[in-house]
Design a protein around this motif. Structure first.
Motif, PDB file in Angstrom:
ATOM      1  N   VAL A  75     -40.427 -62.077  71.781  1.00 24.16           N
ATOM      2  CA  VAL A  75     -41.452 -61.482  72.649  1.00 24.16           C
ATOM      3  C   VAL A  75     -41.915 -60.140  72.084  1.00 24.16           C
ATOM      4  CG1 VAL A  75     -41.893 -60.490  74.930  1.00 24.16           C
ATOM      5  CG2 VAL A  75     -40.686 -62.660  74.728  1.00 24.16           C
ATOM      6  N   ALA A  76     -40.963 -59.338  71.606  1.00 21.10           N
ATOM      7  CA  ALA A  76     -41.316 -58.036  71.028  1.00 21.10           C
ATOM      8  C   ALA A  76     -42.210 -58.200  69.803  1.00 21.10           C
ATOM      9  CB  ALA A  76     -40.046 -57.264  70.660  1.00 21.10           C
ATOM     10  N   ILE A  77     -41.887 -59.173  68.959  1.00 22.33           N
ATOM     11  CA  ILE A  77     -42.718 -59.419  67.771  1.00 22.33           C
ATOM     12  C   ILE A  77     -44.106 -59.900  68.188  1.00 22.33           C
ATOM     13  CG2 ILE A  77     -42.974 -60.931  65.766  1.00 22.33           C
ATOM     14  CD1 ILE A  77     -39.908 -60.811  65.485  1.00 22.33           C
ATOM     15  N   GLY A  78     -44.153 -60.766  69.208  1.00 22.05           N
ATOM     16  CA  GLY A  78     -45.450 -61.230  69.694  1.00 22.05           C
ATOM     17  C   GLY A  78     -46.312 -60.114  70.251  1.00 22.05           C
ATOM     18  N   GLY A  94     -50.665 -55.936  69.420  1.00 26.69           N
ATOM     19  CA  GLY A  94     -51.063 -54.561  69.135  1.00 26.69           C
ATOM     20  C   GLY A  94     -51.802 -54.451  67.818  1.00 26.69           C
ATOM     21  N   MET A  95     -51.402 -55.249  66.830  1.00 29.38           N
ATOM     22  CA  MET A  95     -52.120 -55.265  65.553  1.00 29.38           C
ATOM     23  C   MET A  95     -53.523 -55.833  65.731  1.00 29.38           C
ATOM     24  SD  MET A  95     -49.096 -56.536  62.938  1.00 29.38           S
ATOM     25  CE  MET A  95     -50.200 -56.554  61.522  1.00 29.38           C
ATOM     26  N   VAL A  96     -53.644 -56.869  66.541  1.00 32.30           N
ATOM     27  CA  VAL A  96     -54.965 -57.452  66.808  1.00 32.30           C
ATOM     28  C   VAL A  96     -55.880 -56.419  67.461  1.00 32.30           C
ATOM     29  CG1 VAL A  96     -56.195 -59.197  68.164  1.00 32.30           C
ATOM     30  CG2 VAL A  96     -54.080 -59.805  66.960  1.00 32.30           C
ATOM     31  N   GLN A  97     -55.292 -55.591  68.332  1.00 36.70           N
ATOM     32  CA  GLN A  97     -56.085 -54.549  68.993  1.00 36.70           C
ATOM     33  C   GLN A  97     -56.675 -53.561  67.984  1.00 36.70           C
ATOM     34  OE1 GLN A  97     -55.063 -51.033  69.681  1.00 36.70           O
ATOM     35  NE2 GLN A  97     -56.964 -50.698  70.824  1.00 36.70           N
ATOM     36  N   LYS A  98     -56.056 -53.448  66.807  1.00 36.61           N
ATOM     37  CA  LYS A  98     -56.551 -52.539  65.757  1.00 36.61           C
ATOM     38  C   LYS A  98     -57.582 -53.208  64.854  1.00 36.61           C
ATOM     39  CE  LYS A  98     -53.638 -49.225  66.909  1.00 36.61           C
ATOM     40  NZ  LYS A  98     -53.125 -49.844  68.156  1.00 36.61           N
ATOM     41  N   LEU A  99     -57.903 -54.468  65.117  1.00 36.53           N
ATOM     42  CA  LEU A  99     -58.793 -55.217  64.240  1.00 36.53           C
ATOM     43  C   LEU A  99     -60.151 -54.557  64.022  1.00 36.53           C
ATOM     44  CD1 LEU A  99     -59.049 -57.776  62.535  1.00 36.53           C
ATOM     45  CD2 LEU A  99     -59.900 -58.976  64.554  1.00 36.53           C
ATOM     46  N   PRO A 100     -60.833 -54.000  65.057  1.00 36.18           N
ATOM     47  CA  PRO A 100     -62.123 -53.354  64.791  1.00 36.18           C
ATOM     48  C   PRO A 100     -62.023 -52.236  63.759  1.00 36.18           C
ATOM     49  CG  PRO A 100     -61.826 -53.687  67.148  1.00 36.18           C
ATOM     50  CD  PRO A 100     -60.514 -54.022  66.506  1.00 36.18           C
ATOM     51  N   CYS A 101     -60.913 -51.513  63.751  1.00 31.59           N
ATOM     52  CA  CYS A 101     -60.745 -50.449  62.768  1.00 31.59           C
ATOM     53  C   CYS A 101     -60.450 -51.024  61.392  1.00 31.59           C
ATOM     54  CB  CYS A 101     -59.607 -49.511  63.191  1.00 31.59           C
ATOM     55  SG  CYS A 101     -60.099 -48.323  64.460  1.00 31.59           S
ATOM     56  N   GLN A 133     -60.790 -48.071  50.322  1.00 31.39           N
ATOM     57  CA  GLN A 133     -60.717 -48.598  51.684  1.00 31.39           C
ATOM     58  C   GLN A 133     -59.868 -49.863  51.734  1.00 31.39           C
ATOM     59  OE1 GLN A 133     -63.616 -47.724  50.254  1.00 31.39           O
ATOM     60  NE2 GLN A 133     -64.248 -45.930  51.462  1.00 31.39           N
ATOM     61  N   ASP A 134     -60.023 -50.724  50.732  1.00 28.23           N
ATOM     62  CA  ASP A 134     -59.217 -51.942  50.688  1.00 28.23           C
ATOM     63  C   ASP A 134     -57.742 -51.594  50.522  1.00 28.23           C
ATOM     64  OD1 ASP A 134     -61.447 -53.532  50.980  1.00 28.23           O
ATOM     65  OD2 ASP A 134     -61.721 -53.826  48.815  1.00 28.23           O
ATOM     66  N   GLN A 135     -57.443 -50.630  49.655  1.00 27.93           N
ATOM     67  CA  GLN A 135     -56.057 -50.224  49.456  1.00 27.93           C
ATOM     68  C   GLN A 135     -55.468 -49.636  50.738  1.00 27.93           C
ATOM     69  OE1 GLN A 135     -55.302 -47.861  45.871  1.00 27.93           O
ATOM     70  NE2 GLN A 135     -57.240 -48.618  45.033  1.00 27.93           N
ATOM     71  N   ALA A 136     -56.260 -48.813  51.436  1.00 27.82           N
ATOM     72  CA  ALA A 136     -55.777 -48.196  52.681  1.00 27.82           C
ATOM     73  C   ALA A 136     -55.504 -49.257  53.747  1.00 27.82           C
ATOM     74  CB  ALA A 136     -56.792 -47.181  53.195  1.00 27.82           C
ATOM     75  N   ASN A 137     -56.368 -50.281  53.810  1.00 27.41           N
ATOM     76  CA  ASN A 137     -56.142 -51.371  54.754  1.00 27.41           C
ATOM     77  C   ASN A 137     -54.840 -52.111  54.437  1.00 27.41           C
ATOM     78  OD1 ASN A 137     -58.353 -51.033  56.403  1.00 27.41           O
ATOM     79  ND2 ASN A 137     -59.658 -52.471  55.289  1.00 27.41           N
ATOM     80  N   VAL A 138     -54.627 -52.394  53.148  1.00 26.47           N
ATOM     81  CA  VAL A 138     -53.399 -53.084  52.757  1.00 26.47           C
ATOM     82  C   VAL A 138     -52.195 -52.194  53.039  1.00 26.47           C
ATOM     83  CG1 VAL A 138     -52.117 -54.065  50.821  1.00 26.47           C
ATOM     84  CG2 VAL A 138     -54.573 -54.488  51.028  1.00 26.47           C
ATOM     85  N   TYR A 139     -52.341 -50.890  52.805  1.00 29.43           N
ATOM     86  CA  TYR A 139     -51.245 -49.951  53.085  1.00 29.43           C
ATOM     87  C   TYR A 139     -50.880 -49.981  54.566  1.00 29.43           C
ATOM     88  CZ  TYR A 139     -48.639 -45.522  53.143  1.00 29.43           C
ATOM     89  OH  TYR A 139     -47.678 -44.564  53.299  1.00 29.43           O
ATOM     90  N   TRP A 140     -51.898 -50.014  55.434  1.00 27.13           N
ATOM     91  CA  TRP A 140     -51.621 -50.123  56.870  1.00 27.13           C
ATOM     92  C   TRP A 140     -50.915 -51.438  57.183  1.00 27.13           C
ATOM     93  CZ3 TRP A 140     -53.208 -53.717  60.531  1.00 27.13           C
ATOM     94  CH2 TRP A 140     -52.882 -53.397  61.864  1.00 27.13           C
ATOM     95  N   ALA A 161     -47.344 -51.905  58.778  1.00 28.87           N
ATOM     96  CA  ALA A 161     -47.228 -52.652  60.027  1.00 28.87           C
ATOM     97  C   ALA A 161     -46.115 -53.688  59.925  1.00 28.87           C
ATOM     98  CB  ALA A 161     -48.554 -53.322  60.382  1.00 28.87           C
ATOM     99  N   GLY A 162     -45.998 -54.355  58.775  1.00 26.28           N
ATOM    100  CA  GLY A 162     -44.924 -55.316  58.597  1.00 26.28           C
ATOM    101  C   GLY A 162     -43.550 -54.661  58.653  1.00 26.28           C
ATOM    102  N   MET A 163     -43.417 -53.494  58.048  1.00 30.99           N
ATOM    103  CA  MET A 163     -42.146 -52.778  58.076  1.00 30.99           C
ATOM    104  C   MET A 163     -41.836 -52.252  59.478  1.00 30.99           C
ATOM    105  SD  MET A 163     -42.763 -50.794  54.439  1.00 30.99           S
ATOM    106  CE  MET A 163     -41.315 -49.741  54.497  1.00 30.99           C
ATOM    107  N   LEU A 164     -42.873 -51.787  60.167  1.00 26.04           N
ATOM    108  CA  LEU A 164     -42.681 -51.279  61.524  1.00 26.04           C
ATOM    109  C   LEU A 164     -42.383 -52.414  62.509  1.00 26.04           C
ATOM    110  CD1 LEU A 164     -45.535 -48.620  61.592  1.00 26.04           C
ATOM    111  CD2 LEU A 164     -43.079 -48.165  61.553  1.00 26.04           C
TER     112      LEU A 164
END
Length: 504
Positions: A60-63, A68-75, A147-154, A158-161
């Motif tokens: 449930v926590a992972i879901g 929360g990641m989907v909520q960041k999609l516009p950014c 910008q592509d690198q920054a997106n991948v960095y996020w 996110a995977g580590m977090l």
């Protein structure tokens, strides 16, 4: 002084007590369970399938983290980089992609050792968080646009977090052995999902949750090591040593506290000492920045500053905030030594961290992550938890709408200053409300939902069921039942077959 008798650490029965079912004792949990078929039945076979509480809550926590990641999609699709206020109007801001270039990771600079060219000379984060950020940069390909690198960095962060989020949920679920389902409070907390990838706070929160689990299992050295590592990632975890000191004082458990303290100091030094000696200027940047930083978002100091003709200086606010925090800690210590029954460790830990948040000169929206696991352990009551979470979600939306207002020029799209002051007050009142019910539970232990189940301090480790060695005032007398309370009465000093077991 002679302390009152406490709950026995021995089990009154050889049978393992049944786990507490929130849907049987919590009206909000029972109502919410209707979405999946209603409260669990009396004849349900628990623990007989793969779907154990720990696994369910972790999933449930992972879901929720994924939502929360989907909520960041516009950014992720461009708002982080294009449009002055777009990342605020979509409430999807994150420090992570911006600091990829802003703190030299895109250029391969080494944190704390290499000087930065921008407004910040060195990375302003504690060492272990800096290591986390650096590891994520190693996993980020250096090809493509910035910008592509920054997106991948996020995405890498996110995977580590997400791993940290799962660790937090598992640790909270396992801390109170008879109350595993309280971990759902963490897993389903909306503010947790919304703020999880705003910054790197989840690393420190995960280490702190693991430390709490180790203390609950009567492993003070492991607790100390994990807490020292957590403090090397974020400053706030060291605050837990204060409540632990007072509780061990009251119980006479000095040896265990000393072991925990040595473990924490040793772990912190192992992480910090190399950087401290080899790059002292870079290492100290976090501490000097924290001291020199002015009044900022989310604090009641900001409301006062906006409404005063002559706002106080940063030095004055630093002094006043420190005095308020010290007074709060003295109040918590007095409460711990005079309460009718020794407070639970999680209760005092929550109060001290909440006091730091309330008195601090800045409140970033992700700071709510510090409190979520402690709140689930201190006051596992869905109604109170959701009231507080509603206030935090209001603040989460309010700060981004306020920043949208200040960055939209003459269009003034968003929340004006007065409206932002309102959401700050809402956040403060929500946190104070949860503090108030925790204090009430301490003064009237019959109202504590954990103790009403028959447990003493399931997160207390060696403190669970220990006799008092030093008390003050009313604590020298047996506790009275809460006035006008019609629920079950706990008889301190004895446990029946249905009562909770002491720590192993």
């Amino acid at each position: 002084m002679v302390g009152m008798p406490s709950a026995e650490t021995k089990r009154a029965s050889s049978h393992e007590p049944e786990p507490v079912r929130p849907t049987k004792e919590d009206a909000v949990a029972a109502t919410g369970s209707e979405l999946i078929g209603g409260p669990i039945g009396r004849r349900a076979l628990l623990g007989t399938s793969w779907w154990t509480p720990v696994r369910v809550i972790a999933l449930v926590a992972i879901g929720m983290f994924a939502l929360g990641m989907v909520q960041k999609l516009p950014c992720y699709d461009g708002a982080w980089f294009f449009g002055a206020s777009s990342q605020y109007t979509h409430a999807c801001y994150s420090d992570i992609p911006h600091l990829y270039q802003g703190r030299g990771f895109a250029e391969g600079l080494v944190p704390y050792f290499d000087k930065l060219s921008g407004d910040m000379e060195y990375l302003e984060y504690p060492v272990l968080t800096g290591v986390f950020m650096e590891v994520a940069s190693w996993l980020t390909p250096g090809s493509g646009s910035i910008q592509d690198q920054a997106n991948v960095y996020w995405m890498v962060n996110a995977g580590m977090l997400m791993v940290c989020a799962a660790v937090i949920a598992v640790c909270v679920t396992r801390t109170h052995r008879r109350r595993p389902w309280d971990g759902l409070l963490v897993a389903l907390a909306p503010a947790f999902a919304l703020t999880a990838t705003v910054n790197w706070d989840l690393l420190a929160v995960a280490l702190t949750a693991a430390a709490m689990l180790m203390w609950a299992r009567s492993r003070p050295l492991a607790f100390g090591v994990l807490l020292g590592l957590a403090t090397a990632a974020k400053l706030y975890p060291f605050l837990l040593l204060g409540p632990l000191l007072v509780l061990c004082w009251r119980a006479g458990r000095w040896r265990e506290f000393g072991t925990a303290l040595r473990g924490a100091a040793g772990a912190w030094l192992v992480v910090n000492l190399p950087v401290m000696l080899l790059a002292p200027e870079g290492w100290s940047k976090f501490y000097t920045f924290s001291q020199e930083r002015g009044v900022d978002f989310g604090s009641f100091w900001l409301v006062l500053s906006h409404r005063m003709d002559s706002p106080p200086t940063t030095d004055t606010v630093n002094t006043l905030a420190m005095v308020l925090m010290l007074l709060s800690c003295l109040g918590v210590a007095g409460l711990a030594l005079t309460a009718p029954r020794r407070p639970r460790f999680a209760q005092l830990a929550f109060l001290v961290v909440a006091a730091f948040i309330l008195t601090n000169k800045v409140y970033s929206p992700q700071y709510v992550l510090w409190l979520v696991p402690l709140a689930a352990l201190a006051r596992p009551k869905w109604r109170d938890f959701l009231i507080w979470q509603a206030c935090e979600v209001a603040y989460f939306l309010g700060i981004w709408m306020y920043l949208a207002y200040t960055t939209s020029g003459d269009a003034h799209k968003g929340l004006p200053t007065d409206g932002y002051h309102v959401v700050i007050v809402i956040h403060l009142l929500g946190t104070l409300y949860l503090c108030a019910v925790v204090v009430r539970d301490i003064l009237m232990p019959e109202r504590d939902v954990v103790r009403r189940s028959g447990d003493d301090d399931p997160s207390g480790g060696v403190l669970d069921g220990a006799e008092d060695a030093f008390v003050l005032g009313a604590a020298a007398h047996p506790p009275q039942h809460a006035a006008h309370f019609d629920g079950p009465h706990v008889e301190w000093g004895s446990r029946g077959p249905s009562a909770g077991a002491g720590s192993p």
